[in-house]
Design an enzyme around this catalytic site. Sequence first.
Site, PDB file in Angstrom:
ATOM      1  CD  GLN A 105       2.054   0.246  11.510  1.00  0.00           C
ATOM      2  OE1 GLN A 105       2.287   1.421  11.711  1.00  0.00           O
ATOM      3  NE2 GLN A 105       1.728  -0.223  10.329  1.00  0.00           N
ATOM      4  CG  HIS A 140       7.880   1.320  13.577  1.00  0.00           C
ATOM      5  ND1 HIS A 140       9.191   1.013  13.263  1.00  0.00           N
ATOM      6  CD2 HIS A 140       7.528   2.350  12.775  1.00  0.00           C
ATOM      7  CE1 HIS A 140       9.594   1.848  12.319  1.00  0.00           C
ATOM      8  NE2 HIS A 140       8.612   2.662  11.999  1.00  0.00           N
ATOM      9  CD  GLU A 173       8.286   1.934   6.949  1.00  0.00           C
ATOM     10  OE1 GLU A 173       7.559   1.951   7.957  1.00  0.00           O
ATOM     11  OE2 GLU A 173       7.873   1.770   5.812  1.00  0.00           O
ATOM     12  CG  HIS A 192       4.422   2.846  15.503  1.00  0.00           C
ATOM     13  ND1 HIS A 192       5.129   3.833  16.148  1.00  0.00           N
ATOM     14  CD2 HIS A 192       4.235   3.283  14.241  1.00  0.00           C
ATOM     15  CE1 HIS A 192       5.354   4.824  15.295  1.00  0.00           C
ATOM     16  NE2 HIS A 192       4.812   4.532  14.141  1.00  0.00           N
ATOM     17  NE  ARG A 210      -0.026   4.599  11.007  1.00  0.00           N
ATOM     18  CZ  ARG A 210       1.247   5.006  10.921  1.00  0.00           C
ATOM     19  NH1 ARG A 210       1.701   5.514   9.808  1.00  0.00           N
ATOM     20  NH2 ARG A 210       2.057   4.885  11.948  1.00  0.00           N
TER      21      ARG A 210
END
Lengths: 154, 611, 258
Positions: free
Chosen positions: B248, B250, B263, B361, B402
């Site tokens: 992932q 970010h 986030e 991330h 995720r």
Amino acid sequence: MAQAQTPSAIAAPRSPYARRKTTRGNFELYSWVFMRASGVVLLVLVFGHLFVNLMVGEGVHAIDFAFVGGKWSSPFWQVWDLLMLWLAMFHGTNGVRTVVNDYAQRDSTRGVLKSLLYLASAIVVILGTLVIFTFNPCPPGAPAELLPSICFPN
Amino acid sequence: MQTHQYDVVIVGAGGAGMRAALEASGEARTAVISKLYPTRSHTGAAQGGMAAALANVEEDNWEWHTFDTVKGGDYLVDQDAAEILAKEAIDSVLDLEKMGLPFNRTPEGRIDQRRFGGHTREHGQAAVRRACYAADRTGHMILQTLYQNCVKQNVEFYNEFYVLDLLTDHDLTTEQIEDGAEVNATGVVAYDLASGEIHVFQAKAIIFATGGAGKIFKTTSNAHTLTGDGMALAYRRGLPLEDMEFFQFHPTGLAGLGILLSEAARGEGGILRNSEGERFMERYAPTIKDLAPRDIVARSMANEVREGRGAGPNKDYVLLDLTHLEPAHIDAKLPDITEFARTYLGIEPYTEPVPVYPTAHYAMGGVPTNIQGEVLRDSHNVVKGLYAAGEVACVSVHGSNRLGTNSLLDINVFGKRAGRSAAAYAKAAGPHRDLPENPTVRVEAQLAEMRDRPDGERVADVRKALQETMDANAQVFRTGDSLNEALATIRELQKRYRNVSVQDKGKLFNTDLLEAIELGFLLDIAEVTVVAAINRKESRGGHYREDYPDRDDSNYMLHTMAYRRPTSASDAADGHVAGYFDHVEDFGDYKVVLGSKPVTQTRYEPMERKY
Amino acid sequence: MTAVLENPATESPKPEVGAVPSFEVTLRIRRYNPESEHGEESTWDEFTVTAHGTDRVLDALHMIKWEQDGSLTFRRSCAHGVCGSDAMRINGRNRLACKTLLKDVNPDKPITVEPIKGLPVVKDLVVDMEPFFASYREIMPFLITSGNEPTRERLQSAEDRERFDDTTKCILCAACTSSCPVFWTDGQYFGPAAIVNAHRFIFDSRDEGATQRLEILNDKEGVWRCRTTFNCTEACPRGIEVTKAIQEVKRAMITRAF
């Protein structure tokens, strides 16, 4: 572990590094409160003392043996000066005690310094108290020309 | 050499490790081995929140949460595991609150909740407030609370011990193991950083909770210490790694630095803008805009930059705009991340937009486990006494991408499960199993070789080259060509690695030596990541192939299982039903065999993923 | 990707687009390695590296370790001020190396870097943190409650939550404790960090262990040794008002005693 004595030396690891003893109890709390309270009371006592001795009437010119002797013949000034003596000594001694605690690195140094401190304070407090209460401005048998005028009531 | 005996040994003292320790230490004699002091673990860097359908501020339920998790993971999620995650989320949050975690509160005094990317009501209708949080330091609070409770329970820690080997009673790399045959984990070998001594920990049950491997990339939100140790150890001992191609990115890392900006900034109303000031997420995800899942936002940002709408002198980042929010609101909800912008970039978020760009991330993949946390040695057989939880593990609840706030949840739910299963197993198991003849021989040889090599490559040069090729070729956008280029570079670096040397030859606190060892882990993890990415000729979640931009359910609705085997091993005879992929990458000295594992589907049929 | 930023506030002439301004910086680092030829002696080493505008002291240390002297030893992990690994004394002040930008500590002169004071040095900038954590563990840093657990969460008003917010920020980096002159003397003082963490629970409305914690900190080596020099508040990389927290604990003790 060996400790090099040069200024650049790193302090030797202090092991075992446990808190040596726990001393729970309110001593330090009361001592902390005492320092603040005695400080405030001392402000009044000391400035009152200075005002009476230096400003009232003829001020500083009036101070002589007779002046002091006269004051201590009054219970009010005996208590005032006694309080001032005790509070100043306990306040000062306690202050120096914390300084010793903060700056002495070894327990033995700390012990010696504090013993000297307590001894000195005790001597000053005891002597001072004795003087305040046992002071007699007109000791019997003393030559009359050396005694102040208060010794000769009309 | 020192030998210790415990019922349960937990490797790693982050969120998952300590959550497991809290469960296990009451039941069985437990030790936690960590290469850092527990409070230094990277759980503490997590910011935004922990999802749970508490419904404290608006209607919500765990079924919606399950759906969001499955859809967010682009349907590569094992749906039974996702359901457990969402259901047990509620108790996990309440557990933490009871342990003392200081959550932000609603006016009624309940745990407050806020919006987060990909979390919706009624299967995608609108964003829902599901993330339980403590300002923007939720991870910090979780880590502190778990450590505090470990102190309360007197958990035994071995701090600054590096686990460098996993001991099992069968050599999975070379032996032919029958389907259903018993394989047991018997202990780990650790290196005490402070003294340089080797310690052997014999255990009935071992839990790996070693975290991620973000340092295979250059721009990453991960700590310097996240070098994939646990994954690489399992992989080297013949265990598979699952879904490693899914990493992932970010969306909002501080441009150029990679430091994470939560986030939550967008959950609280922050907006992403390009150089023209346009709110570009309106084009990519018309319904939930800036709160789309991370893979989509990261890709959209990278696309804006690629199409020339990036901001800054090099047009290489986009802007996170918080200037329309009240400074008091920012201070209350996002104090840390605004401070990061001030400290590191000299930007005042009250008045200026913050430069951001995607940053590596989270590894969705990892050591495969079942829902009890037991580690799998192929698509269905477990290794007895070996457990994994947290980022090192792949349950798989995150699938190919995720959702934000699901990782703090993952460590709590599956950390707890792994801890419980491990303690129960250790209590039921007989006496300790014998360790191999010379348990430390591999580690000692490895360390000695590294330490004694006179003059060679510098660790930092090899690592830098690795991170640069991964950033350039295996990041948000990938193609067959770029991935092959990355693989070629990694192969070359693997050869150079055999020649690296360290300057520090001492025994005490030799971080130089450990960085060299960690580099070996990074190379292995990067290699398996790229091989798996080359094999997956589709785009799904965090894995985007420009040469195959669509999801291909008919061929790739499968978990990748990557095994490392000696070249001499026969390919088909791996015993683990090499399965659909059956792809072998032979490097001459060893080979990477790609098998597969079916995805568990229960309630939800794969659909197109639109937000 | 490079870290060039548009910053309209800066007066300096804009560098060419894409060029990263760089400067030379010298670090004067206190070294200690009992395995080296210096033995128990500690020495000063100077290193010069080329740094960029957004580089931190930690980046400079990494440049030295990775390019010049691999034996330079220090702790670090997250590299952005949340894990608390890299507290050190930089130009005489306790800071986190990863939160201190080189340009902010006058890079024209050599920057001195030393281990934090008052804890035994293990190697170079690494100290033994065990005594520090021992004090932390002594103050019972966990929620203490009695009675049955509620089924849902315990309720707490936003105001009650706010009461101890400041002290929840602590990352246990030891910058405060190792900046305290009282701690330097003999390391017996509990230290600011332990008191901060006690404060976090004493003022938590859900906690029922305040009496026990106050009792512990009423020790000769407890809060009463604080001389309010404010070194700790100045050193805290998380901006916690440490001295204030200590005074609040003192006040709680006095209110309890009288």
